[in-house]
Design an enzyme around this catalytic site. Structure first.
Site, PDB file in Angstrom:
ATOM      1  N   TYR A 124      58.958  66.958  21.496  1.00 58.75           N
ATOM      2  CA  TYR A 124      58.741  68.800  21.675  1.00 58.75           C
ATOM      3  C   TYR A 124      57.707  68.914  22.841  1.00 58.75           C
ATOM      4  CZ  TYR A 124      57.463  73.000  18.703  1.00 58.75           C
ATOM      5  OH  TYR A 124      57.141  74.023  18.171  1.00 58.75           O
ATOM      6  N   HIS A 129      58.328  76.249  25.035  1.00 54.27           N
ATOM      7  CA  HIS A 129      59.150  76.336  23.571  1.00 54.27           C
ATOM      8  C   HIS A 129      58.281  76.173  22.579  1.00 54.27           C
ATOM      9  CE1 HIS A 129      61.952  75.115  20.585  1.00 54.27           C
ATOM     10  NE2 HIS A 129      61.287  74.174  20.310  1.00 54.27           N
ATOM     11  N   ASP A 229      70.523  69.322  20.629  1.00 57.88           N
ATOM     12  CA  ASP A 229      70.127  68.987  19.015  1.00 57.88           C
ATOM     13  C   ASP A 229      70.428  70.045  18.212  1.00 57.88           C
ATOM     14  OD1 ASP A 229      68.789  67.277  17.204  1.00 57.88           O
ATOM     15  OD2 ASP A 229      66.567  68.170  18.014  1.00 57.88           O
TER      16      ASP A 229
HETATM   17 CA    CA Z   1      64.914  69.262  19.095  1.00 62.05          CA
END
Ligand code: CA
Length: 411
Positions: A124, A129, A229
């Site tokens: 992450y 994001h 994803d």
């Molecule tokens: Ca992801």
């Protein structure tokens, strides 16, 4: 470098690239190949012509349904194999030139999942994001959680549902909350999303208890792929507390079929964002560890043209792969050849560089316009999501091709 093979200047698969993949023809026998221009070089057939005679390995690794055994030979062998192929493709009197049957049109082969993925980890690592998600769902003034700038946050994903480009995905079903004052409902997700990511494939195993340093991390990375994803935002919202993503992510992730080696990406290294506060010593590194890889995402509704909905770049990543690998192994967790580490959604600063529909449509409040009319907040049935990526420096282009999957109606 000049090859005797005709390669379009816009081809992702230039003489500088030579990515590895698994393909089959109508006989369905899976073999290892290298992409060059619009063709596949059949490495099993090339071996039979003796071009690898100075490298010691068993031809069996080239007639395999995955790259794992080939990758496990180690970089001392795989780098040599790639260099020999490059040399042959640039030598006018190469034995490959007099045996054109070792080349097969990419349009006439079927590509397969390039590796048998043992374990899949998802990070992450894009600050843009993580900030967008924190702003939307928590506190705009404190978008990042206290740990975020101190370690590359990640979770263990599901390897069994990783599919290759061209395979399609069923809309998942699960628990969603329609009314916060009522019990959850069971239904098909109405917020299916993509996540623009890149993954790297582990090329060297470690023993339990051992750690990989940021300095040696690149020895353990065979190459990179594009990765979608898939995520179901409504299922995610209800299930993720307190242990993180589960069924909202495990229904499918799509991977591009050609693994671009780290060696091919070397010329595109670039320094990453400044990390402030300073990281702990085991996460510190020297030199440029980010890569300038241009990325884009398109949505193509059935029988319609594609609309590019995002243009991003892998260089935006806050945490680089060396740090991700050092962090992953710092507790002694071992790595196996074929393990996959994904970057996490790659968003840029601009609102047209966000790597998910959740961000592009700002949780559904700003629908994204499509070129042939209509809008999207999330992905609809029969929409195809296409991700592409390439590096360009002067006339040198090294690309990943595409990862493409269609979202099908719930089963
Ligand atoms: Ca992801």
């Amino acid at each position: 470098m000049q090859s005797w093979i005709k390669i379009d200047q816009h081809s992702d698969f230039s003489i500088y690239n030579l990515p590895f993949g698994v393909f089959s023809e109508s006989d369905h026998i899976k073999r290892i190949g290298v992409a060059i221009g619009d063709q596949v070089l059949d490495l099993y057939a090339a071996f039979e012509l003796g071009i690898f005679k100075d490298v010691d390995f068993d031809v069996k690794v080239l007639e395999s349904d995955s790259l794992n055994d080939f990758i496990a030979l180690g970089k001392s062998t795989t780098v040599k194999v790639r260099e020999l192929i490059q040399a042959e493709l640039c030598t006018a009197n190469s034995v490959l030139k007099s045996h054109p049957s070792v080349f097969i049109k990419q349009s006439s082969v079927q590509m397969h999942l390039p590796v048998k993925v043992g374990d899949y980890t998802d990070f992450y690592s894009s600050i843009e994001h993580a900030t967008n998600i924190g702003t939307m769902f928590r506190d705009p003034d404190n978008a990042l959680l206290p740990n975020w700038k101190h370690l590359p946050v990640g979770y263990h994903g599901r390897a069994s549902s990783i599919i290759v480009s061209g395979e399609n995905v069923y809309r998942p079903k699960g628990q969603v909350v329609l009314d916060p004052n009522a019990p959850p409902s069971f239904q098909a997700s109405t917020r299916v999303d993509f996540e623009l990511e890149m993954g790297f494939i582990i090329g060297k195993s470690t023993k339990l208890g051992d750690s990989v340093s940021t300095e040696t991390a690149e020895e353990y990375i065979f190459g990179k792929i594009l990765f979608n994803d898939w995520s179901a935002r409504d299922i995610q919202k209800w299930e993720y507390v307190p242990l993180g993503p589960f069924l909202a992510k495990s229904f499918a992730s799509s991977m591009s079929p050609w693994v671009v080696t780290l060696e091919a990406l070397e010329p595109f290294k670039i320094s990453g964002p400044t990390q402030q506060p300073a990281v702990l010593p085991y996460l510190s590194f020297e030199g440029s560890k980010n890569y300038d890889i241009q990325l884009e995402v398109s949505i193509q509704p059935k029988n319609c043209q594609e609309t590019v909905v995002s243009q991003s770049n892998f260089k935006y990543m806050y945490w680089n792969m060396n740090q991700q690998l050092a962090h992953h192994t710092v507790n002694g967790c071992n790595l196996n050849v074929g393990d996959l580490m994904a970057s996490g959604t790659i968003s840029g600063k601009r609102s047209d560089s966000y790597g998910s529909m959740l961000e592009l449509s700002w949780a559904g409040s700003k629908p994204v316009e499509l070129t042939e009319g209509g809008t999207r907040k999330f992905i609809e049935d029969n929409d195809t999501v296409i991700m592409r990526g390439h590096c360009q420096k002067g006339a040198i282009r090294v690309g990943f091709g595409a990862v493409k999957s269609t979202l099908l109606k719930a089963k």
